[in-house]
Scaffold this active site. Structure first.
Site, PDB file in Angstrom:
ATOM      1  N   GLU A   1       0.763  -1.279  -0.069  1.00 31.19           N
ATOM      2  CA  GLU A   1      -0.216   0.213   0.097  1.00 31.19           C
ATOM      3  C   GLU A   1       0.795   1.220  -0.012  1.00 31.19           C
ATOM      4  O   GLU A   1       2.133   1.147   0.077  1.00 31.19           O
ATOM      5  CB  GLU A   1      -0.937  -0.086   1.020  1.00 31.19           C
ATOM      6  CG  GLU A   1      -1.908  -1.156   1.199  1.00 31.19           C
ATOM      7  CD  GLU A   1      -3.002  -0.890   2.266  1.00 31.19           C
ATOM      8  OE1 GLU A   1      -2.855  -0.186   3.066  1.00 31.19           O
ATOM      9  OE2 GLU A   1      -3.759  -1.841   2.251  1.00 31.19           O
TER      10      GLU A   1
ATOM     11  N   HIS B   1      -8.437  10.387   2.738  1.00 30.27           N
ATOM     12  CA  HIS B   1      -8.139   9.271   1.846  1.00 30.27           C
ATOM     13  C   HIS B   1      -8.101   9.692   0.483  1.00 30.27           C
ATOM     14  O   HIS B   1      -9.146  10.479   0.122  1.00 30.27           O
ATOM     15  CB  HIS B   1      -8.786   7.934   2.327  1.00 30.27           C
ATOM     16  CG  HIS B   1      -8.368   6.616   1.518  1.00 30.27           C
ATOM     17  ND1 HIS B   1      -8.321   6.656   0.235  1.00 30.27           N
ATOM     18  CD2 HIS B   1      -7.827   5.713   2.217  1.00 30.27           C
ATOM     19  CE1 HIS B   1      -7.643   5.364   0.138  1.00 30.27           C
ATOM     20  NE2 HIS B   1      -7.284   4.805   1.270  1.00 30.27           N
TER      21      HIS B   1
ATOM     22  N   ARG C   1      -0.275   9.271   1.380  1.00 31.24           N
ATOM     23  CA  ARG C   1      -1.797   9.578   1.363  1.00 31.24           C
ATOM     24  C   ARG C   1      -2.027  11.106   1.437  1.00 31.24           C
ATOM     25  O   ARG C   1      -2.896  11.607   0.245  1.00 31.24           O
ATOM     26  CB  ARG C   1      -2.715   9.145   2.492  1.00 31.24           C
ATOM     27  CG  ARG C   1      -3.213   7.713   2.086  1.00 31.24           C
ATOM     28  CD  ARG C   1      -4.093   7.323   3.303  1.00 31.24           C
ATOM     29  NE  ARG C   1      -4.018   5.777   3.138  1.00 31.24           N
ATOM     30  CZ  ARG C   1      -4.575   5.048   4.099  1.00 31.24           C
ATOM     31  NH1 ARG C   1      -5.002   5.498   5.246  1.00 31.24           N
ATOM     32  NH2 ARG C   1      -4.779   3.810   3.717  1.00 31.24           N
TER      33      ARG C   1
ATOM     34  N   HIS D   1     -10.737  10.479   6.609  1.00 32.67           N
ATOM     35  CA  HIS D   1     -10.667   9.108   6.615  1.00 32.67           C
ATOM     36  C   HIS D   1      -9.977   8.859   8.402  1.00 32.67           C
ATOM     37  O   HIS D   1     -10.558   7.696   8.831  1.00 32.67           O
ATOM     38  CB  HIS D   1      -9.673   8.501   5.836  1.00 32.67           C
ATOM     39  CG  HIS D   1      -9.412   7.350   5.637  1.00 32.67           C
ATOM     40  ND1 HIS D   1     -10.239   6.028   5.618  1.00 32.67           N
ATOM     41  CD2 HIS D   1      -8.347   6.509   6.022  1.00 32.67           C
ATOM     42  CE1 HIS D   1      -9.960   4.948   5.519  1.00 32.67           C
ATOM     43  NE2 HIS D   1      -8.664   5.007   5.720  1.00 32.67           N
TER      44      HIS D   1
ATOM     45  N   ARG E   1      -1.054   9.351   8.873  1.00 30.40           N
ATOM     46  CA  ARG E   1      -0.808   7.877   9.060  1.00 30.40           C
ATOM     47  C   ARG E   1      -0.444   6.933   8.159  1.00 30.40           C
ATOM     48  O   ARG E   1      -0.912   7.208   6.833  1.00 30.40           O
ATOM     49  CB  ARG E   1      -2.078   7.164   9.599  1.00 30.40           C
ATOM     50  CG  ARG E   1      -2.049   5.779   9.886  1.00 30.40           C
ATOM     51  CD  ARG E   1      -3.438   5.299  10.628  1.00 30.40           C
ATOM     52  NE  ARG E   1      -4.561   5.489   9.674  1.00 30.40           N
ATOM     53  CZ  ARG E   1      -4.989   4.575   8.885  1.00 30.40           C
ATOM     54  NH1 ARG E   1      -4.212   3.391   8.747  1.00 30.40           N
ATOM     55  NH2 ARG E   1      -5.945   4.779   8.115  1.00 30.40           N
TER      56      ARG E   1
HETATM   57  C1  LIG Z   1     -13.682   2.519   5.355  1.00 30.84           C
HETATM   58  C2  LIG Z   1     -12.218   2.246   6.100  1.00 30.84           C
HETATM   59  C3  LIG Z   1     -11.214   1.482   5.901  1.00 30.84           C
HETATM   60  C4  LIG Z   1     -10.231   1.425   6.762  1.00 30.84           C
HETATM   61  N1  LIG Z   1      -9.278   0.554   6.133  1.00 30.84           N
HETATM   62  C5  LIG Z   1      -8.026   0.427   7.171  1.00 30.84           C
HETATM   63  C6  LIG Z   1      -7.278  -0.860   6.900  1.00 30.84           C
HETATM   64  O1  LIG Z   1      -7.365  -1.487   6.026  1.00 30.84           O
HETATM   65  N2  LIG Z   1      -6.166  -0.923   7.820  1.00 30.84           N
HETATM   66  C7  LIG Z   1      -6.169  -0.180   8.903  1.00 30.84           C
HETATM   67  O2  LIG Z   1      -5.270  -0.051   9.765  1.00 30.84           O
HETATM   68  N3  LIG Z   1      -6.928   0.914   9.087  1.00 30.84           N
HETATM   69  C8  LIG Z   1      -8.047   1.121   8.416  1.00 30.84           C
HETATM   70  N4  LIG Z   1      -8.951   1.962   8.519  1.00 30.84           N
HETATM   71  C9  LIG Z   1      -8.867   2.812   9.748  1.00 30.84           C
HETATM   72  C10 LIG Z   1      -9.210   2.011  11.159  1.00 30.84           C
HETATM   73  O3  LIG Z   1     -10.393   0.925  10.609  1.00 30.84           O
HETATM   74  C11 LIG Z   1      -9.746   2.773  12.210  1.00 30.84           C
HETATM   75  O4  LIG Z   1      -8.804   3.623  12.525  1.00 30.84           O
HETATM   76  C12 LIG Z   1      -9.642   1.719  13.219  1.00 30.84           C
HETATM   77  O5  LIG Z   1     -10.629   0.714  12.945  1.00 30.84           O
HETATM   78  C13 LIG Z   1     -10.273   2.469  14.605  1.00 30.84           C
HETATM   79  O6  LIG Z   1     -10.581   1.431  15.735  1.00 30.84           O
HETATM   80  P1  LIG Z   1     -11.178   2.079  17.305  1.00 30.84           P
HETATM   81  O7  LIG Z   1     -11.121   0.792  17.643  1.00 30.84           O
HETATM   82  O8  LIG Z   1     -10.283   2.894  17.548  1.00 30.84           O
HETATM   83  O9  LIG Z   1     -12.469   2.629  16.697  1.00 30.84           O
HETATM   84  P2  LIG Z   1     -13.984   2.094  15.897  1.00 30.84           P
HETATM   85  O10 LIG Z   1     -13.697   0.806  15.348  1.00 30.84           O
HETATM   86  O11 LIG Z   1     -14.472   3.207  15.235  1.00 30.84           O
HETATM   87  O12 LIG Z   1     -14.747   1.723  17.265  1.00 30.84           O
HETATM   88  C14 LIG Z   1     -15.459   2.693  17.788  1.00 30.84           C
HETATM   89  C15 LIG Z   1     -16.456   2.021  18.864  1.00 30.84           C
HETATM   90  O13 LIG Z   1     -16.926   3.108  19.893  1.00 30.84           O
HETATM   91  C16 LIG Z   1     -18.234   2.979  19.874  1.00 30.84           C
HETATM   92  N5  LIG Z   1     -18.538   4.300  20.502  1.00 30.84           N
HETATM   93  C17 LIG Z   1     -18.353   5.553  19.859  1.00 30.84           C
HETATM   94  N6  LIG Z   1     -19.038   6.588  20.822  1.00 30.84           N
HETATM   95  C18 LIG Z   1     -19.438   5.849  21.688  1.00 30.84           C
HETATM   96  C19 LIG Z   1     -20.331   6.419  23.017  1.00 30.84           C
HETATM   97  N7  LIG Z   1     -20.767   7.520  22.976  1.00 30.84           N
HETATM   98  N8  LIG Z   1     -20.945   5.276  23.653  1.00 30.84           N
HETATM   99  C20 LIG Z   1     -20.454   3.907  23.561  1.00 30.84           C
HETATM  100  N9  LIG Z   1     -19.854   3.477  22.463  1.00 30.84           N
HETATM  101  C21 LIG Z   1     -19.378   4.366  21.506  1.00 30.84           C
HETATM  102  C22 LIG Z   1     -18.978   2.538  18.905  1.00 30.84           C
HETATM  103  O14 LIG Z   1     -20.281   1.879  19.019  1.00 30.84           O
HETATM  104  C23 LIG Z   1     -17.789   1.569  18.355  1.00 30.84           C
HETATM  105  O15 LIG Z   1     -18.103   0.427  18.980  1.00 30.84           O
HETATM  106  C24 LIG Z   1     -10.113   2.271   7.483  1.00 30.84           C
HETATM  107  C25 LIG Z   1     -11.108   3.011   8.088  1.00 30.84           C
HETATM  108  C26 LIG Z   1     -12.193   3.054   7.285  1.00 30.84           C
HETATM  109  C27 LIG Z   1     -13.278   3.838   7.751  1.00 30.84           C
END
Ligand SMILES: Cc1cc2nc3c(=O)[nH]c(=O)nc-3n(C[C@H](O)[C@H](O)[C@H](O)COP(=O)(O)OP(=O)(O)OC[C@H]3O[C@@H](n4cnc5c(N)ncnc54)[C@H](O)[C@@H]3O)c2cc1C
Length: 486
Positions: free
Chosen positions: A108, A224, A271, A329, A364
């Site tokens: 990537e 992105h 990116r 993103h 990132r």
């Molecule tokens: C389309 C897309 C493709 C991506 N592809 C990649 C990839 O291939 N590789 C990579 O490394 N990264 C990728 N990323 C980035 C990566 O997916 C995210 O940065 C990462 O998943 C974030 O994880 P997290 O656990 O911090 O948050 P999230 O996975 O967003 O989880 C957040 C959680 O918090 C909860 N929450 C939020 N507010 C509240 C509240 N007030 N009360 C209770 N619960 C709450 C939600 O319900 C959810 O469960 C991608 C992102 C996107 C959008």
């Protein structure tokens, strides 16, 4: 007292699992994490496990993508733990795509080597999360309350005392705890074009700010370069960078490969740079496309998610190019933490996209985010297990509330404004106008708009061009600021 974890994306679930045997109360909104960014992840997870690759090379690529604004110890920990993170995910039941006994590795943007391990082709996030959700449901130390929206932190003096939440029947619940981990994800959905799920609006950041936690690097928002351009739609399907790793080329409407000659890595340049080039072409009235017809029969197996999204919108990427636009993103900034995830508020921890320990710098590197969630989630869990589990419930507590709600039309308006003012290329005068417009409401302002003020102010403070933060008027920027400070 249990450990409270708010959020069930990859960071929250990893922390919850690794915290065993400590009792965990896991609070999140949609059942089975369906609203998380983690389930949408496509490309996969970076690790220097391929032939000739090294953690040194992964470290250098991460720092270079981050414009060397990264915390080097944070990056070193990330890359050195990456191979172990893959093993840990494997032990949780993730079935990675393989070539014989080895991981199938994709390349990537910003990576010197093919080092992205993936699952289900481009359905990596879904595959990882399915395995983790299954494990969490079996874990006796985790009590998962989904359909629960946390809207305030409890503070006793300066220390965390728990959270307040609305459960699925709309009732208010108080959960007391001396340690609360925010794993609530990013804030791309504050912008009118985003790859993020609609709920990724920075709730955790708003809660942390309300509790007085320090923040860091808020101005660095990653765009992105290749979301599927769908006119006025708000949430846009992503076209993973792994497509360009597999030879897809960005071209304008005249067929010109516009990244060629702009950077030694051309279409696989970091990116921030690619997003700015696409943005500039679009704002001048041009059109930008990703050409990946050459993948032919490999499409269904290698990129089933992108293929399905395109077909759902009447575009067959096997036969025609895909129109692309940048989209908000990933947030590099967030609640400031040390490498263990500790914020500046006693008892408040943060991990994943809501946190900022400096690992991503100003931009990132692709596929380092899922890796961050796993490596730093496990580290936080190890650290928190060493904390004293006291059950101090003496004294009253007060609420640090995320703030006022606003109408859908106000939210829509500010999504557009943020896209125009804090997009891939920024203008100081636009930011100042937006700030003035927001500040006239004083305290009667919604929490999303409060966050917007913080983002706008952070951008205004950084006068240099760095990573994802870029001024249109890079020449004479100081003059421009001097003219507009009063
Ligand atoms: C389309 C897309 C493709 C991506 N592809 C990649 C990839 O291939 N590789 C990579 O490394 N990264 C990728 N990323 C980035 C990566 O997916 C995210 O940065 C990462 O998943 C974030 O994880 P997290 O656990 O911090 O948050 P999230 O996975 O967003 O989880 C957040 C959680 O918090 C909860 N929450 C939020 N507010 C509240 C509240 N007030 N009360 C209770 N619960 C709450 C939600 O319900 C959810 O469960 C991608 C992102 C996107 C959008």
């Amino acid at each position: 007292m249990p450990l409270i974890i708010v959020g069930s994306g990859i960071a929250g679930l990893t922390t919850a699992l690794a915290a065993a045997p400590r009792q965990v109360c896991l609070l999140s909104r949609a059942p089975d994490s369906q609203d998380s960014a983690s389930v949408l992840a496509q490309g996969g997870i970076a690790a220097a496990v391929g032939p000739n690759d090294s953690t040194c090379s992964h470290l250098f690529d991460t720092m270079r993508s981050g414009s060397f604004h990264n915390s080097k110890p944070a990056v070193r920990y990330l890359v050195e733990q990456a191979a172990d993170a893959l093993n840990w995910l494997g032990n949780q039941g993730v079935l990675f795509d393989r070539e014989g006994d080895d991981f199938h590795l994709a390349r990537e943007g910003g990576h010197e080597f093919a080092r992205i391990a993936h699952a289900g082709g481009d359905a990596s996030g879904r595959a990882f999360m399915q395995a983790l959700v299954g494990k969490v449901k079996q874990a006796s130390h985790i009590h998962w309350h989904s359909e629960t929206d946390v809207d305030a932190l409890l503070l006793r003096g300066n220390s965390i005392a728990g959270v307040r939440a609305k459960n699925k029947t709309g009732d208010t619940e108080i959960h007391e705890a001396n340690d609360v981990v925010l794993a609530t994800g990013g804030l791309g959905a504050l912008f009118s074009a985003t790859s993020n799920p609609p709920g990724a609006e920075g709730v955790g950041l708003a809660l942390g700010l309300a509790a007085g936690a320090a923040v860091r690097d808020l101005e660095f928002i990653q765009f992105h370069p290749t979301a599927l351009a769908l006119g006025t739609n708000f949430q846009l399907p992503l076209l993973t960078e792994a497509l360009r790793g597999a030879g897809a080329i960005l071209r304008d409407e005249h067929g010109r490969a516009f990244m060629t000659g702009r950077h030694p890595m051309a279409d696989l340049a970091p990116r921030d740079l690619v997003a700015r080039v696409v943005w500039k072409i679009l704002t001048k009235g041009g059109n930008t496309f990703l050409h990946a017809q050459h993948l032919g029969d490999a499409w269904p197996q290698r990129f089933p998610t992108v293929l399905a999204s395109c077909l759902a919108h009447g575009i067959d990427p096997r036969l025609e190019p895909m129109p692309v636009t940048p989209a908000a993103h990933f947030h590099m900034g967030g609640l400031a933490t040390n490498l263990d995830g500790r914020t500046t508020v006693p008892g408040l921890w943060a991990v994943g996209e809501v946190a900022c320990n400096g690992v991503h710098g100003a931009n990132r590197l692709a596929s380092n985010s899922l890796l961050e969630g796993v490596t730093y989630g496990r580290r936080l869990a190890m650290r928190i297990k060493q904390e004293n589990v006291s059950s101090n419930t003496c004294g009253t507590y007060c609420f640090a509330e995320r703030g006022l709600e606003t109408s859908p039309s106000v939210q829509h308006y500010w999504r557009q404004r943020l896209w125009q003012t804090l997009g891939p290329v920024r203008q100081a005068t636009d930011i100042q106008k937006a700030l003035a417009e927001l500040q006239q409401f004083g305290k009667d302002i919604g929490w999303r708009q409060q966050l917007a003020i913080c983002l706008l102010q952070a951008a205004l403070h950084r006068r240099e061009n760095l990573g994802a933060h870029w001024w249109a008027e890079s020449v004479d920027i100081d003059k421009k600021f001097a003219l507009n400070t009063h």
